[in-house]
Structure formats: C-alpha cells, structure tokens
Design an enzyme around this catalytic site. Structure first.
Site, PDB file in Angstrom:
ATOM      1  N   ASP A  14     -24.500  27.220  27.405  1.00  0.00           N
ATOM      2  CA  ASP A  14     -23.618  26.233  28.023  1.00  0.00           C
ATOM      3  C   ASP A  14     -24.192  24.848  27.768  1.00  0.00           C
ATOM      4  OD1 ASP A  14     -21.508  25.140  29.530  1.00  0.00           O
ATOM      5  OD2 ASP A  14     -22.665  25.180  31.364  1.00  0.00           O
ATOM      6  N   SER A  15     -23.338  23.850  27.890  1.00  0.00           N
ATOM      7  CA  SER A  15     -23.800  22.475  27.717  1.00  0.00           C
ATOM      8  C   SER A  15     -24.741  22.063  28.854  1.00  0.00           C
ATOM      9  CB  SER A  15     -22.602  21.524  27.670  1.00  0.00           C
ATOM     10  OG  SER A  15     -21.825  21.655  28.840  1.00  0.00           O
ATOM     11  N   TYR A  46     -20.303  17.905  27.624  1.00  0.00           N
ATOM     12  CA  TYR A  46     -19.571  18.050  26.363  1.00  0.00           C
ATOM     13  C   TYR A  46     -18.098  17.657  26.514  1.00  0.00           C
ATOM     14  CZ  TYR A  46     -23.167  20.890  23.919  1.00  0.00           C
ATOM     15  OH  TYR A  46     -24.291  21.350  23.291  1.00  0.00           O
ATOM     16  N   GLY A  47     -17.600  17.687  27.742  1.00  0.00           N
ATOM     17  CA  GLY A  47     -16.157  17.578  27.993  1.00  0.00           C
ATOM     18  C   GLY A  47     -15.465  16.402  27.332  1.00  0.00           C
ATOM     19  N   CYS A  77     -19.031  28.242  28.236  1.00  0.00           N
ATOM     20  CA  CYS A  77     -18.648  26.841  28.375  1.00  0.00           C
ATOM     21  C   CYS A  77     -17.230  26.722  27.846  1.00  0.00           C
ATOM     22  CB  CYS A  77     -19.615  25.979  27.548  1.00  0.00           C
ATOM     23  SG  CYS A  77     -19.154  24.247  27.362  1.00  0.00           S
ATOM     24  N   ASN A  78     -16.323  26.260  28.683  1.00  0.00           N
ATOM     25  CA  ASN A  78     -14.928  26.165  28.259  1.00  0.00           C
ATOM     26  C   ASN A  78     -14.736  25.163  27.132  1.00  0.00           C
ATOM     27  OD1 ASN A  78     -12.821  27.717  30.112  1.00  0.00           O
ATOM     28  ND2 ASN A  78     -14.580  27.174  31.358  1.00  0.00           N
ATOM     29  N   THR A  79     -15.462  24.045  27.201  1.00  0.00           N
ATOM     30  CA  THR A  79     -15.319  23.023  26.162  1.00  0.00           C
ATOM     31  C   THR A  79     -15.786  23.558  24.815  1.00  0.00           C
ATOM     32  OG1 THR A  79     -15.669  21.287  27.809  1.00  0.00           O
ATOM     33  CG2 THR A  79     -15.912  20.663  25.507  1.00  0.00           C
ATOM     34  N   GLU A 162     -22.343  18.224  39.834  1.00  0.00           N
ATOM     35  CA  GLU A 162     -23.687  18.105  39.262  1.00  0.00           C
ATOM     36  C   GLU A 162     -24.577  17.159  40.053  1.00  0.00           C
ATOM     37  OE1 GLU A 162     -23.860  17.564  35.033  1.00  0.00           O
ATOM     38  OE2 GLU A 162     -23.363  19.697  34.762  1.00  0.00           O
ATOM     39  N   CYS A 196     -13.172  25.887  34.148  1.00  0.00           N
ATOM     40  CA  CYS A 196     -14.473  25.239  34.000  1.00  0.00           C
ATOM     41  C   CYS A 196     -15.463  26.033  34.837  1.00  0.00           C
ATOM     42  CB  CYS A 196     -14.427  23.791  34.474  1.00  0.00           C
ATOM     43  SG  CYS A 196     -16.042  22.973  34.463  1.00  0.00           S
ATOM     44  N   THR A 197     -16.615  26.328  34.260  1.00  0.00           N
ATOM     45  CA  THR A 197     -17.567  27.202  34.940  1.00  0.00           C
ATOM     46  C   THR A 197     -18.300  26.507  36.088  1.00  0.00           C
ATOM     47  OG1 THR A 197     -19.166  26.670  33.189  1.00  0.00           O
ATOM     48  CG2 THR A 197     -17.912  28.711  32.957  1.00  0.00           C
ATOM     49  N   HIS A 198     -18.087  25.200  36.248  1.00  0.00           N
ATOM     50  CA  HIS A 198     -18.638  24.498  37.422  1.00  0.00           C
ATOM     51  C   HIS A 198     -17.816  24.782  38.687  1.00  0.00           C
ATOM     52  CE1 HIS A 198     -20.867  22.135  34.501  1.00  0.00           C
ATOM     53  NE2 HIS A 198     -21.436  21.431  35.460  1.00  0.00           N
TER      54      HIS A 198
END
Length: 277
Positions: A14-15, A46-47, A77-79, A162, A196-198
């Site tokens: 992931d980023s 990365y988004g 990571c979706n992006t 974050e 989004c994994t967040h």
C-alpha cells in the site's frame, strides 16, 4: 536431514497505512502463511498523483517484494489497483516474472456488489484518484451491467484519518458532507462500497449518516475471502507461498513514525523496518 523451508511470503503493498486494514483481515482468514507488508509512506498519498507516477511507484515496490521472495503480491491500495494493476499484469509480469502474480482490491468487491442491492442503485465512496480512474464503473459493468453506479470523492477523509482527527466535530462535518452528496445523487442507493482501505476506521460514523436500509461494504473481509478462493483455484501459486506464520512490516519512511499510525490501522503493535527504494 530435513530440508530448510524457504521464506516466500505473500506481499501486501500500500502507499501507506490503509492496506493494514486489508492485511488484518487476510491474516485472520489465512493465518498459516508468511506475509510482508510494505507501506510506501515516504511517497504517500498516491490518491492525487498521476497515473504514470502511481504506476512507476507501484511497479518499483512490487519488484522489491518479488526480490524479497514474494511470488504473490496484493495491491491493498485502491489508487494503485485503479491506476497501475492492469499495466503491471499485462505489460510487466510477462517480462520480469511470468510465474508470479499481482492482484488488486477492486475486483473482489465489484464481483459481489450486485448481490447486495435490491434497487439496482449502488454508491462508491473513494479518493479523488480512484473516482477519476472510473475503475469501479468499469469493473461493476463487467459483472452487473444492469446496475447504476454513483461515485463520490471524499478528499478530506484520508488526511483526517492519518492525522487521528476523525473523532471530533470537524471530522463529523466532512463525513456527513460526502455521504449527503452521494445520497443526493440518487436517493434509492441501497449498497455502498468503501473504496479506500482507510475508511473502515470511520465506518461506524459513515453508517450514522446513511439511511438504515443501505448495506455498507468494507473491502478487508471481501478481499481476504477472495484471496482464499484464489489460492484454492491456483495451487501452482499456493504451493509457492511459505507457511511459517511470519509477519514482517517495511516502510519507506521512518519506522517510528510509521509504527505509531500503523498500530491504529492494524489494531496491534507494529514494529517495522526501513526499506530504501
């Protein structure tokens, strides 16, 4: 003399931190395997980056994971899944590692979304980069062409999460704002993907502002079940994955900075090592 087992972990990339919510579910579903988690947190997020930059960064990290013994890498990571996965699979793997595989997080969710909707209207909450890529529109169309899909970018959610600022009134304002904007597009939406994994960290708050009948899909458990199914269907890949229950974390940033935030996402204490790219 018994032959020493080789270390061939499953790589989770992931980023930054979000992929840890996916890793947590994967380890829970498939605890027997070895795993390496790599967070490219020095270059996150990365988004908002271009397709070319995300592709370049993701490929570099995938190659590092291959060099560390991984035969299978999941872009958690979706992006990266939206902007880099297809090119890596089609263009790079045949040249650099034809026997290895790279998977993403978008397809497992889009394969099942139609089963969660009665109205035929579904929503996607994601970063600006994921929304702009239209990857969810393309993938859902493949499996459920009859579905109408509505996307909503949520640019403030990742920074709030974050920076651990998601438990205050300011965060509530932005959570409600984007949920309301999605539902304003179509009041009959009855299933929503957290793209989004967040976002699992604010899942309960998102639910609070959605109508009670809306099914909210978080990717972690879906991706974990999808990976389990993939390994059962591809024994030639499964046999290349070592099973010592080892888990190692790497970051391209300062480990002490990474570990503090990572523990929040993973739900346990994380001790990472620095990786120079």
């Amino acid at each position: 003399m018994e032959e020493k087992k080789t270390y061939q972990p499953i790589g989770i990339f992931d980023s930054g931190f979000g992929g840890l919510t996916v890793l947590k579910e994967i380890v829970s579903e498939l605890p027997q395997y070895d795993y390496i988690y790599l967070g490219d947190s020095a270059r996150a997020p990365y988004g908002s980056r271009s397709f070319e930059t995300v592709y370049e960064y993701a490929l570099e990290c995938v190659e590092h994971l291959f060099n560390m013994g991984c035969h299978l890498v999941v872009l958690a990571c979706n992006t990266a899944s939206a902007k880099a996965l297809r090119t890596i699979q089609q263009k790079d793997l045949p040249k650099i590692a034809p026997s290895k595989r790279v998977l993403g997080v978008i397809r497992p969710t889009t394969e099942i979304i139609g089963k969660h909707s009665k109205t035929g209207h579904v929503g996607v909450l994601g970063t600006q980069g994921t929304v702009n890529s239209e990857s969810y529109l393309v993938e859902i169309e493949k499996f459920f062409p009859e579905l109408k899909v509505y996307q909503q970018a949520c640019p403030m959610w990742v920074p709030l999460i974050e920076n651990s600022e998601f438990d205050n009134e300011g965060a509530e304002f932005f959570i409600k704002k984007y949920v309301d904007e999605l539902m304003a597009q179509q009041k009959n939406i009855d299933a929503v993907i957290l793209a989004c994994t967040h976002y699992p960290l604010i899942q309960d708050k998102i639910k609070k502002y959605l109508p009670k009948n809306v099914d909210l899909l978080s990717q972690g458990s879906i991706v974990a079940k999808g990976l389990k199914d993939y390994l059962q269907r591809h024994p030639e890949i499964e046999k290349e994955c070592s099973k010592n229950k080892l888990l190692n974390f790497y970051t391209t940033d300062l480990p002490e900075t990474f570990d503090k935030a990572a523990s929040l996402f993973y739900g346990e204490i994380v001790k990472s090592q620095h990786l120079d790219l």
